[in-house]
Design an enzyme around this catalytic site. Structure first.
Site, PDB file in Angstrom:
ATOM      1  N   HIS A 169       0.838  -1.218   0.000  1.00  0.00           N
ATOM      2  CA  HIS A 169       0.000   0.000   0.000  1.00  0.00           C
ATOM      3  C   HIS A 169       0.856   1.243   0.000  1.00  0.00           C
ATOM      4  O   HIS A 169       0.982   1.900   1.030  1.00  0.00           O
ATOM      5  CB  HIS A 169      -0.906   0.001   1.227  1.00  0.00           C
ATOM      6  CG  HIS A 169      -2.061   0.935   1.125  1.00  0.00           C
ATOM      7  ND1 HIS A 169      -2.025   2.235   1.575  1.00  0.00           N
ATOM      8  CD2 HIS A 169      -3.303   0.753   0.622  1.00  0.00           C
ATOM      9  CE1 HIS A 169      -3.199   2.812   1.385  1.00  0.00           C
ATOM     10  NE2 HIS A 169      -3.987   1.930   0.816  1.00  0.00           N
ATOM     11  N   ILE A 206       1.806   4.739   1.529  1.00  0.00           N
ATOM     12  CA  ILE A 206       0.832   5.573   2.228  1.00  0.00           C
ATOM     13  C   ILE A 206       0.199   4.720   3.324  1.00  0.00           C
ATOM     14  O   ILE A 206      -0.223   3.595   3.072  1.00  0.00           O
ATOM     15  CB  ILE A 206      -0.258   6.075   1.264  1.00  0.00           C
ATOM     16  CG1 ILE A 206       0.358   6.919   0.148  1.00  0.00           C
ATOM     17  CG2 ILE A 206      -1.324   6.864   2.011  1.00  0.00           C
ATOM     18  CD1 ILE A 206      -0.597   7.227  -0.977  1.00  0.00           C
ATOM     19  N   GLY A 244      -5.930   4.288   5.517  1.00  0.00           N
ATOM     20  CA  GLY A 244      -6.845   5.032   6.374  1.00  0.00           C
ATOM     21  C   GLY A 244      -7.416   4.202   7.509  1.00  0.00           C
ATOM     22  O   GLY A 244      -7.574   4.697   8.627  1.00  0.00           O
ATOM     23  N   VAL A 245      -7.701   2.942   7.247  1.00  0.00           N
ATOM     24  CA  VAL A 245      -8.270   2.096   8.301  1.00  0.00           C
ATOM     25  C   VAL A 245      -7.294   1.922   9.461  1.00  0.00           C
ATOM     26  O   VAL A 245      -7.721   1.792  10.611  1.00  0.00           O
ATOM     27  CB  VAL A 245      -8.733   0.724   7.766  1.00  0.00           C
ATOM     28  CG1 VAL A 245      -9.881   0.898   6.804  1.00  0.00           C
ATOM     29  CG2 VAL A 245      -7.612  -0.049   7.133  1.00  0.00           C
ATOM     30  N   GLU A 255      -7.873   2.825  13.348  1.00  0.00           N
ATOM     31  CA  GLU A 255      -7.548   1.834  14.380  1.00  0.00           C
ATOM     32  C   GLU A 255      -6.602   2.430  15.421  1.00  0.00           C
ATOM     33  O   GLU A 255      -6.753   2.172  16.617  1.00  0.00           O
ATOM     34  CB  GLU A 255      -6.937   0.581  13.745  1.00  0.00           C
ATOM     35  CG  GLU A 255      -6.421  -0.444  14.738  1.00  0.00           C
ATOM     36  CD  GLU A 255      -7.485  -1.088  15.627  1.00  0.00           C
ATOM     37  OE1 GLU A 255      -7.122  -1.563  16.724  1.00  0.00           O
ATOM     38  OE2 GLU A 255      -8.667  -1.145  15.221  1.00  0.00           O
TER      39      GLU A 255
END
Length: 160
Positions: free
Chosen positions: A55, A61, A64-65, A69
């Site tokens: 990723h 990067i 987002g998850v 978290e």
């Protein structure tokens, strides 16, 4: 833990409060803990984290998850410190994520600051709601509101 409630949690105290471990322990420190109400988590983003392999290989990067978290882990540590939950196997489960927005890429070398505020919850309660903001050098990276269930019964050392 004995005596006065700590205002900061280093990696050792974090690991005594929440069960997360590599590669899913996403915070390095929690500071400015104000009881059950406010705290700031710190995540030092490094290139050697496993999600950067995919990723994205040519433009790493932070997903987002994982930012969301990290917010939740910060909230769990804040509540765990306030409730003196070290070494008591506290488990926390997401129940909902609302109003989630991403504003900036988070990349290796960034220091992610995760500011958490409790909007609903009380000591001994199971369901808590939080508002979180993730920033890098004062610039908004992400924001969300989230609801979590604190498994306090499982944490008290009762029958499994």
């Amino acid at each position: 833990m004995t005596g006065e409630t700590p205002k900061e949690a280093d990696i050792h105290l974090i690991q005594r409060i929440i069960p997360h471990r590599y590669p899913f322990l996403l915070i390095d420190r929690v500071r400015d803990i104000e009881g059950y109400h406010l705290a700031t988590g710190i995540k030092n983003v490094t290139f050697n984290e496993p999600h950067f392999q995919g990723h994205f290989p040519s433009a790493p990067i932070m997903p987002g998850v994982t930012i969301i978290e990290a917010m939740a882990q910060t909230a769990a540590v804040m509540v765990g410190v306030a409730m003196d939950m070290a070494d008591r196997n506290l488990l926390v489960y997401f129940m909902g994520i609302d109003g989630c927005k991403f504003r900036r890429k988070v990349v290796p070398g960034d220091v992610l600051e995760l500011k958490i505020e409790t909007t609903r919850g009380k000591p001994g309660g199971k369901v808590w709601r939080f508002k979180g903001q993730a920033t890098v050098e004062g610039e908004m990276a992400a924001e969300a509101e989230f609801t979590a269930m604190m498994d306090l019964e499982g944490a008290t050392g009762g029958a499994a």
